[in-house]
Design a protein around this motif. Structure first.
Motif, PDB file in Angstrom:
ATOM      1  N   ASP A  29       1.188  -1.272  -0.512  1.00  0.00           N
ATOM      2  CA  ASP A  29       0.047   0.332  -0.067  1.00  0.00           C
ATOM      3  C   ASP A  29       0.667   1.084  -0.186  1.00  0.00           C
ATOM      4  O   ASP A  29       0.424   2.329  -0.152  1.00  0.00           O
ATOM      5  N   LEU A  30       2.172   0.996   0.673  1.00  0.00           N
ATOM      6  CA  LEU A  30       2.774   2.466   0.138  1.00  0.00           C
ATOM      7  C   LEU A  30       3.733   2.279  -1.066  1.00  0.00           C
ATOM      8  O   LEU A  30       4.452   1.407  -1.855  1.00  0.00           O
ATOM      9  N   GLU A  31       3.511   3.915  -1.629  1.00  0.00           N
ATOM     10  CA  GLU A  31       3.944   3.900  -2.757  1.00  0.00           C
ATOM     11  C   GLU A  31       5.056   4.428  -3.285  1.00  0.00           C
ATOM     12  O   GLU A  31       6.109   3.696  -3.961  1.00  0.00           O
ATOM     13  N   GLU A  32       5.884   4.861  -2.051  1.00  0.00           N
ATOM     14  CA  GLU A  32       7.480   4.234  -1.811  1.00  0.00           C
ATOM     15  C   GLU A  32       8.414   3.186  -2.106  1.00  0.00           C
ATOM     16  O   GLU A  32       9.042   2.781  -2.142  1.00  0.00           O
ATOM     17  N   TRP A  33       7.693   2.014  -1.834  1.00  0.00           N
ATOM     18  CA  TRP A  33       7.554   0.716  -1.243  1.00  0.00           C
ATOM     19  C   TRP A  33       7.585   0.205  -3.264  1.00  0.00           C
ATOM     20  O   TRP A  33       7.358  -0.922  -2.961  1.00  0.00           O
ATOM     21  N   ASP A  34       9.240  -0.039  -2.765  1.00  0.00           N
ATOM     22  CA  ASP A  34       9.053  -0.336  -4.644  1.00  0.00           C
ATOM     23  C   ASP A  34      11.046  -1.218  -4.878  1.00  0.00           C
ATOM     24  O   ASP A  34      11.261  -1.808  -3.715  1.00  0.00           O
ATOM     25  N   SER A  35      11.017  -1.003  -5.971  1.00  0.00           N
ATOM     26  CA  SER A  35      12.447  -2.099  -6.437  1.00  0.00           C
ATOM     27  C   SER A  35      13.467  -1.366  -5.364  1.00  0.00           C
ATOM     28  O   SER A  35      14.210  -1.629  -4.643  1.00  0.00           O
ATOM     29  N   ILE A  36      12.914   0.037  -5.391  1.00  0.00           N
ATOM     30  CA  ILE A  36      14.644   0.805  -4.984  1.00  0.00           C
ATOM     31  C   ILE A  36      14.956   0.587  -3.709  1.00  0.00           C
ATOM     32  O   ILE A  36      15.425   0.687  -3.090  1.00  0.00           O
ATOM     33  N   ALA A  37      13.118   0.495  -3.376  1.00  0.00           N
ATOM     34  CA  ALA A  37      13.246   0.433  -1.490  1.00  0.00           C
ATOM     35  C   ALA A  37      13.661  -1.176  -0.872  1.00  0.00           C
ATOM     36  O   ALA A  37      14.589  -0.664  -0.284  1.00  0.00           O
ATOM     37  N   ILE A  38      13.924  -2.061  -1.491  1.00  0.00           N
ATOM     38  CA  ILE A  38      14.334  -3.033  -1.772  1.00  0.00           C
ATOM     39  C   ILE A  38      15.924  -2.992  -1.801  1.00  0.00           C
ATOM     40  O   ILE A  38      15.893  -3.566  -1.014  1.00  0.00           O
ATOM     41  N   ILE A  39      16.051  -2.615  -2.792  1.00  0.00           N
ATOM     42  CA  ILE A  39      17.831  -2.859  -2.430  1.00  0.00           C
ATOM     43  C   ILE A  39      18.162  -1.571  -1.920  1.00  0.00           C
ATOM     44  O   ILE A  39      19.430  -1.988  -0.793  1.00  0.00           O
ATOM     45  N   SER A  40      17.201  -0.512  -0.845  1.00  0.00           N
ATOM     46  CA  SER A  40      18.068   0.204   0.255  1.00  0.00           C
ATOM     47  C   SER A  40      17.280  -0.548   1.653  1.00  0.00           C
ATOM     48  O   SER A  40      18.760  -0.850   2.407  1.00  0.00           O
TER      49      SER A  40
END
Length: 73
Positions: A29-40
């Protein structure tokens, strides 16, 4: 490290407002939780907790609580 401190680290990593995440927050549900967030998150675990995890494992996370458990909450 407390759960609140770990939540704060996640909020900073995701660049969301302080206090906006709870363990019950659903990650998709978080727009910020994406592939970049996973790498971070992988980098955060390595740098701060000296833990290694695969991206495929993180993709299975449902809630912030799943991330906290991985961080050692």
């Amino acid at each position: 490290m407390t759960e609140l401190e770990k939540l704060s680290m996640l909020e900073e990593m995701l660049e969301v407002d302080e206090g906006s995440l709870t363990p019950e927050t659903i990650l998709v549900d978080l727009e910020e939780w994406d592939s970049i967030a996973i790498i971070s998150f992988i980098a955060l675990l390595d740098d701060e907790f000296e833990k290694a995890i695969k991206g495929s494992e993180i993709k299975e996370f449902k809630t912030v609580a799943d991330a906290l458990v991985t961080m050692g909450a």
